[in-house]
Design a protein around this motif. Structure first.
Motif, short mmCIF file in Angstrom:
data_model
loop_
_atom_site.label_atom_id
_atom_site.label_comp_id
_atom_site.label_asym_id
_atom_site.label_seq_id
_atom_site.Cartn_x
_atom_site.Cartn_y
_atom_site.Cartn_z
N LYS A 411 26.89 -19.30 133.52
CA LYS A 411 26.68 -20.80 132.94
C LYS A 411 25.68 -21.69 133.68
N ILE A 412 25.49 -21.28 134.89
CA ILE A 412 24.21 -21.80 135.70
C ILE A 412 23.46 -20.62 136.26
N TYR A 413 22.06 -20.51 136.10
CA TYR A 413 21.53 -19.50 136.67
C TYR A 413 20.07 -19.95 137.47
N ALA A 414 20.11 -19.95 138.70
CA ALA A 414 18.71 -20.51 139.50
C ALA A 414 18.03 -19.26 140.21
N ARG A 415 16.75 -19.32 140.09
CA ARG A 415 16.16 -18.38 140.86
C ARG A 415 14.91 -18.77 141.57
N ASN A 416 14.97 -18.66 142.75
CA ASN A 416 13.67 -19.02 143.67
C ASN A 416 13.52 -20.61 143.38
N LEU A 417 14.39 -21.35 143.52
CA LEU A 417 14.64 -22.83 143.21
C LEU A 417 14.50 -23.63 144.41
N THR A 418 13.17 -24.47 144.06
CA THR A 418 12.55 -25.46 145.31
C THR A 418 12.41 -26.96 144.46
N ALA A 419 13.09 -27.98 145.22
CA ALA A 419 13.22 -29.22 144.65
C ALA A 419 13.04 -30.35 145.64
N GLN A 420 12.48 -31.40 145.21
CA GLN A 420 12.36 -32.61 146.28
C GLN A 420 12.70 -33.81 145.70
N TRP A 421 13.03 -34.77 146.43
CA TRP A 421 13.47 -36.14 146.02
C TRP A 421 11.90 -36.98 145.29
N ASN A 422 10.96 -36.73 146.16
CA ASN A 422 9.76 -37.45 145.63
C ASN A 422 8.63 -36.56 146.37
N PRO A 423 7.10 -36.59 145.78
CA PRO A 423 6.23 -35.59 146.14
C PRO A 423 5.82 -36.24 147.66
N SER A 424 5.97 -37.29 148.37
CA SER A 424 5.67 -37.81 149.47
C SER A 424 6.69 -37.14 150.56
N GLN A 425 7.68 -36.41 150.16
CA GLN A 425 8.80 -35.90 151.17
C GLN A 425 8.57 -34.32 150.86
N LYS A 426 9.16 -33.66 152.03
CA LYS A 426 9.30 -32.33 152.16
C LYS A 426 10.42 -31.81 151.06
N ALA A 427 10.31 -30.64 150.69
CA ALA A 427 11.32 -30.08 149.75
C ALA A 427 12.70 -30.07 150.30
N THR A 428 13.70 -30.71 149.47
CA THR A 428 15.25 -30.61 150.21
C THR A 428 15.68 -29.24 149.89
N ILE A 429 15.77 -28.91 148.69
CA ILE A 429 16.34 -27.49 148.19
C ILE A 429 15.06 -26.57 148.33
N LYS A 430 15.11 -25.48 149.03
CA LYS A 430 13.96 -24.64 149.26
C LYS A 430 14.54 -22.98 148.90
N ASP A 431 13.71 -22.62 147.92
CA ASP A 431 13.99 -21.04 147.40
C ASP A 431 15.39 -20.74 147.42
#
Length: 1245
Positions: A411-431
């Protein structure tokens, strides 16, 4: 108020709610007749809060929002740099252009006819005239017709253009709201709540006015051209010079307005900052009071307010000086004209002089309107830029989210997912690699701040995905970690935008353990929960929030730690009945720390610093991780089906006609001398204004009718001496004008200081009962738009109204002094005006108050929407929340338009009556020709003509002022608020109090308001100094209420003694500052970490870092870019719930108090952090008295004594060992329902 738009009112011919304008034909609208019928109905039936809810068809928010949204969508697609100004121009349409053409043509023609035939009429009063009385009457009729032409066009143009501005305002507010419900949380962080509210409260309001003045800008230019042509036709270059002065003045006004706009931007920045902090104060008042932080917040607001008022004062000086020059500029033109005539030896031709006077008078109004239009356009340009930036917040090119066709049955599939709150901050969710299969229960756990909530937000696409693949298959439902409860009934909070199904609804109540709680409320599930669920406990809010998610039919359920704030039995019941059974065929993602819950999951994900540390089945773990925490459980009572009566919402007070807001405003100034001085300056200035006109008339009579004066007088008043006298009048007049302007601004500035200080102190030191009963939007409306009106708009408009009143009174005095036979017509005119006021003003006052009260729910709804943005979007409830917003907006728009329509009718009939008065003046002058000199005739007619424009403008500005004075009334209402009496105390305890920390409750009972049931009932317990007290009980049993009583947040019956001192005798600030607390809802305020931990600046950096280290936060804070000086986003959204709890614990460590209150202090922490905190508490507070509220039993089993509460009563109080000996006791049953009950029994028995 409910959050949902249950139904939409459809306008039709048979609807009782039809707007009165819909029944009017064009002629009735053009001649302002339908408003008279409405006035009669209002007098007959009265005006209530429920009157005139339905807007006219053209003002419906839905259709206007749809139209503007479509135009904005095309603009963004077709252009690289979308322009909001361009689409507003498209939105206006041809009707607005035609309305402007009609007004400008009629107004210019009126000026031309009036000036031309006034000169011909004055020839009739010359000594050697050849005109007959019949010709004089014809010329007089043409002059009266020119006035009628302006009267008909002016008010019609005003109402039509206001309607256009209202449509622009409505459509923009709808577009902004539509943008909000589709914004990501990351974008909301950039656009603070205060900035968004400012768009609604200040920026879009300016659209209502700017379109009323826009056509007057080029109308002024057209009339200047006509004036020059008229002077050239009379071969008077001196008159052209006077027009040139008016033109120069217009350009100088633009400079003034440019300066005002620049200063206005500085005011807006300071105001945004103040409102942002005030939002923190209002939304977190309970925590501010328990921390006794009123003083540091007062200092912050005082500092910001001082800067804001500095800019406001300069802005008001610029505005009033500009108005002042605009008021007397025509006098300067006349003076220069007379000066040129005299110095060139040109005879004083009365026809030319009075035609010039009339032209300059008309140009003065037009030039002023033109410059006001330029000013408004410059202000609106800034507002449009702010709106455009907001609307383009997410316009940057989004990274395409990669999709896959084969989701491997997930139902949900995520692969190598990287996400951040805004571009000025480092990634919050990594790979991150993540799978959620069909019908699976997936558990997510991890340390505090490891990224669990961020993972869910990423799956919901709230975070910006910078890399990887994310695909979902099916509808989703979401329960947030911080419960979202809006101001409505319990049932409406649960059903939300879904269709109501009785059986399904009752089942959801049962599986979410809400039946027993609802049975305790007088109104059951029809109970209004208050804003942000003020009437509910933390556990009740969490269960309602969860029930909403469960009630929605979805394929995927994302549950963000919903069981952490619940009792042991309740959490176990919900997990078993709701998650395992009710959702057994659904795909569920559950964030939790509970070992037992993890054991039932199909798959476990453990996060660490935004990455997956472990992924697999629970049984594959080599050993149980230490970061899994246990929650408690509780028996649930069944609710019998019952029909409850709906609870009636408390509506906002609409004010009273008995309140003299003008007196309240003027005498808010503590220095009354300057108020009386201002009255004197107004009167003295008007004396010199009218004196200059009378002297000019006298000068003309000396030269035109010398036989009526003695020789000595003629010889003394030569042209040169007359010019000196006239110059003296003008110079003194100009000096008095500016003295009056300067003093007026200073008076208004002092009034603003007084109003804000009183309002702020009443809010800051108000009782908690006030905040429970008043939505935040209502309070925010006072501190934002109402104070903005008091600071800027009211001074400017009051100054103009005062000037116009003086002008009109001066005209009446001059006309009647020169022509005694006009006394009777003047008295008749005043009587007619009196009846106009009696007919219109009560209705207008009621409508403006209702309009003000209908505005507050708009702000409250916007705040609620932002709080529950993710839930709204996941629930696909954007249309439903938009529908509710449209209902609020339509209700406000309807009453707002009606108010202005009635006011325009009032102005129209007043102008029409003035026109008749001028006709009487003209025809009386013709009848009594022999007794009048031409100077007196010219003075009477020009003054009477000036009265028309003066009254027109006065009524318009007075209408705006009346509307804005509602702000004074609404702010003044808070003067009557009951504040916490911090000075009634008879005891001022020593600095070391309480030295021991002994607490005694004697027959303590408490309820949150007189009409509500008791939440504490006859509590009689004693906590010895240094004891560690565990407080347990089911959700809603009264645990937090006991703490509220200890902090004296509410009035209570009985006595509470701390170290043998009655807390009612202790100043509230002293009491609360001597007790440390970690609240149930962790709170961080906007500002820096240092300011949040140490607002009084009492501790060194070393002490702060040491306290952070003790709660395991030093590493996290030191990794931030600025360490202790790092900024905290609004609401602390850039920290996890667990981290916020630890921050609150740091505050308690720094205070070093002998009484510590821990209200679910570790509810959102993992097991390792919880153990660390428990050890820290034991070490740092080993001598302190600790009151610990907790749902997990192993957190309180090491307490010296345990207090068990049930339904507000202390049912058990003893040591854990003694309580466990009673097999029939509450605590015994409570422990046996806990998973580790056998371990607890072995340890403590």
């Amino acid at each position: 108020m409910d959050f949902l738009g249950k139904k939409k009112i459809i306008i039709n011919k048979t609807s009782k709610n039809i707007h009165p304008k819909e029944e009017a034909n064009f002629l009735s609208h053009f001649l302002f007749c339908w408003q008279l019928k409405t006035i009669l109905k209002c007098w007959k039936n009265g005006v209530t809060d429920d009157s005139f809810i339905t807007p006219i068809r053209d003002h419906e928010t839905q259709q206007l929002g749809d139209k503007l949204e479509a135009l904005w969508g095309k603009e963004k697609i077709s252009r690289k740099k979308p322009s909001f100004t361009r689409i507003l121009a498209q939105f206006l349409g041809i009707k607005y252009v035609l309305c402007g053409l009609f007004f400008c043509t009629a107004d210019t023609l009126s000026m031309f006819l009036q000036s031309l035939y006034l000169g011909k009429l004055l020839e009739y009063f010359s000594q050697n005239t050849k005109l007959t009385a019949k010709e004089a009457y014809i010329y007089g009729l043409v002059v009266v017709f020119s006035i009628l032409l302006r009267v008909l066009s002016f008010q019609f143009h005003y109402l039509e253009t206001f309607s256009t501005g209202l449509k622009i305002r409505t459509s923009c507010s709808s577009l902004i709201y539509r943008k909000i419900v589709n914004m990501k949380l990351a974008t909301i962080q950039k656009n603070t709540l205060a900035r968004i509210l400012n768009l609604f409260s200040t920026d879009i309001d300016k659209f209502e006015t700017v379109f009323c003045f826009f056509h007057r800008m080029w109308n002024g230019i057209l009339k200047i051209i006509v004036a020059i042509l008229l002077f050239l036709s009379m071969s008077s270059y001196q008159g052209v010079v006077g027009v040139g002065i008016m033109v120069i003045f217009s350009f100088s006004q633009y400079v003034f307005y440019t300066r005002a706009a620049a200063r206005g931007q500085k005011v807006a920045r300071e105001r945004d900052n103040r409102i942002r902090i005030m939002n923190d104060i209002i939304f977190r008042m309970r925590e501010i009071k328990t921390y006794a932080w009123e003083k540091p917040f007062a200092e912050i607001i005082t500092k910001i307010r001082r800067c804001e008022l500095t800019h406001v004062r300069k802005l008001n000086h610029i505005s009033t000086e500009n108005i002042t020059i605009a008021t007397y500029i025509h006098k300067i033109s006349v003076y220069v004209f007379i000066l040129l005539l005299t110095t060139t030896g040109t005879p004083l031709d009365p026809h030319l002089i009075f035609i010039s006077l009339n032209i300059y008078n008309l140009l003065k109004t037009s030039a002023h309107h033109a410059t006001v239009a330029v000013n408004l356009i410059s202000e609106v340009k800034v507002c449009i830029t702010r709106i455009e930036i907001f609307l383009l917040s997410d316009h940057e090119a989004a990274i395409d989210k990669q999709k896959i066709e084969d989701m491997q049955g997930c139902k949900i599939y995520a692969r190598n997912l990287t996400a951040q709150w805004n571009p000025s901050q480092k990634a919050t969710i990594k790979d991150v690699n993540f799978k959620l299969g069909c019908g699976q229960l997936v558990a997510v756990t991890g340390d505090t701040g490891s990224g669990k909530s961020s993972l869910l937000q990423t799956l919901l696409e709230e975070l910006t995905i910078v890399d990887g693949i994310l695909s979902q298959d099916g509808l989703m439902s979401y329960a947030s970690q911080n419960p979202w409860v809006f101001s409505a009934t319990i049932q409406e909070n649960i059903v939300f935008n879904e269709t109501f199904n009785q059986n399904k609804y009752l089942n959801v109540l049962k599986i979410c353990a809400l039946e027993y709680d609802i049975s305790l409320f007088t109104h059951g599930d029809k109970t209004l929960v208050g804003e942000k669920g003020a009437m509910l406990s933390g556990g009740q809010k969490a269960r309602i929030n969860l029930a909403r998610a469960i009630y929605k039919d979805a394929d995927i359920y994302l549950l963000d730690n919903p069981l952490a704030a619940m009792d042991v039995c309740v959490a176990q019941h919900i997990f078993t009945q709701c998650i395992l059974k009710y959702l057994k065929t659904k795909s569920v993602v559950l964030i939790t720390h509970n070992l037992k819950f993890l054991n039932h999951s199909d798959r476990v994900y453990i996060l660490e610093d935004g990455t997956i540390k472990f992924s697999g089945e629970y049984k594959t773990l080599e050993e149980a991780p230490n970061n899994i925490q246990e929650d408690s459980d509780k028996i649930v009572t069944t609710l019998s089906e019952k029909n409850y009566k709906a609870q009636i919402e408390t509506k906002e007070h609409t004010g009273s006609d008995k309140v003299n807001t003008y007196t309240t405003y003027l005498f808010a100034n503590e220095s009354q001398f300057f108020v009386y001085l201002q009255f004197f300056l107004f009167i003295l200035t008007q004396i010199f204004i009218n004196g200059s006109d009378v002297f000019l008339s006298f000068w003309i009579n000396l030269r035109q009718n010398p036989t009526r004066f003695n020789t000595t007088l003629l010889q003394y008043f030569s042209n040169v001496k007359c010019l000196y006298f006239y110059s003296g009048f003008i110079l003194i007049m100009v000096f008095l004008f500016h003295m009056s302007s300067l003093n007026f601004v200073e008076c208004c500035n002092k009034c603003s200081v007084k109003f804000h200080n009183t309002l702020f102190n009443k809010i800051l030191y108000g009782s908690m009962k006030f905040f429970d009963n008043h939505p935040s939007g209502r309070i925010v409306n006072r501190i934002s738009s109402d104070m903005s009106a008091i600071d800027e708009t009211i001074p400017k408009n009051m100054y103009q109204v005062a000037r116009q009143i003086c002008t009109v009174l001066g005209i009446y005095i001059v006309v009647n002094a020169v022509n005694y036979y006009m006394i009777l017509p003047t008295l008749i005119l005043l009587v007619i005006f009196y009846y106009y006021v009696q007919a219109f003003r009560p209705v207008l006052n009621k409508l403006k108050r209702i309009a003000a009260t209908r505005k507050s729910p708009i702000y409250t709804h916007v705040v609620a929407t932002i709080d529950g943005l993710t839930t709204i979007r996941v629930s696909k409830a954007q249309k439903h929340s938009l529908s509710k917003f449209e209902r609020y907006q339509d209700s406000y728009t309807s009453i707002r338009y009606l108010y202005h329509a009635l006011h325009a009718s009032y102005a129209f009939w007043t102008d029409f009556t003035c026109m008749l008065y001028v006709a009487v003046v003209i025809f009386f002058l013709i009848i009594f020709k022999k007794s009048d000199m031409v100077g007196n005739v010219g003075l009477s007619i020009t003054e009477s003509l000036l009265m028309i424009s003066a009254i027109q403008y006065m009524i318009k500005i007075y209408g705006e002022l009346e509307t804005q004075m509602t702000s004074v009334e609404r702010v003044a209402e808070y003067d009557d608020l009951t504040v916490e009496d911090n000075n009634k105390s008879e005891i001022n305890p020593p600095a070391a109090w309480p030295a021991e920390g002994k607490i005694l409750f004697q027959s303590v009972s408490m309820r949150y308001s007189p009409e509500k049931p008791f939440v504490l009932r006859n509590i009689d317990v004693e906590f010895q100094a240094g004891e560690k007290i565990g407080i347990v009980g089911r959700t809603g049993a009264g645990k937090s209420s006991l703490i509220n009583a200890l902090f004296h947040l509410y009035e209570f019956e009985g006595t509470i003694l701390i170290d043998d001192v009655d807390i009612e005798m202790v100043p509230l600030g002293t009491l609360r500052s001597r007790i440390a607390t970690v609240p149930q809802d962790p709170v961080l305020f906007s500002g820096t970490i240092r300011e949040n931990l140490d607002p009084f600046k009492e501790f060194t950096d070393c002490q702060l870092w040491s306290a952070l280290e003790e709660v395991n936060l030093k590493h996290s804070v030191s990794n931030l870019p600025s360490g202790l000086n790092s900024s905290i986003s609004e609401g602390g959204i850039n920290f996890s719930a667990g981290q916020k709890q630890l921050m609150c614990l740091v505050r308690a460590i720094l205070k070093k108090c002998t009484i510590i209150v821990l209200d679910e202090a570790t509810a959102f922490l993992d097991l390792d952090t919880d153990k660390l905190i428990q050890a820290t508490i034991q070490r740092r507070f080993h001598k302190a008295t600790i009151l610990k509220i907790a749902h997990r039993l192993d957190s309180v089993m090491n307490s010296d004594k345990i207090l068990v509460l049930d339904d507000g009563c202390a049912v058990e109080f003893d040591t854990p060992n003694e309580l466990l000996q009673n097999a029939n006791g509450y605590f015994y049953r409570y422990v046996h329902e806990y998973e580790n009950s056998s371990l607890i029994m072995q340890t403590h028995i």
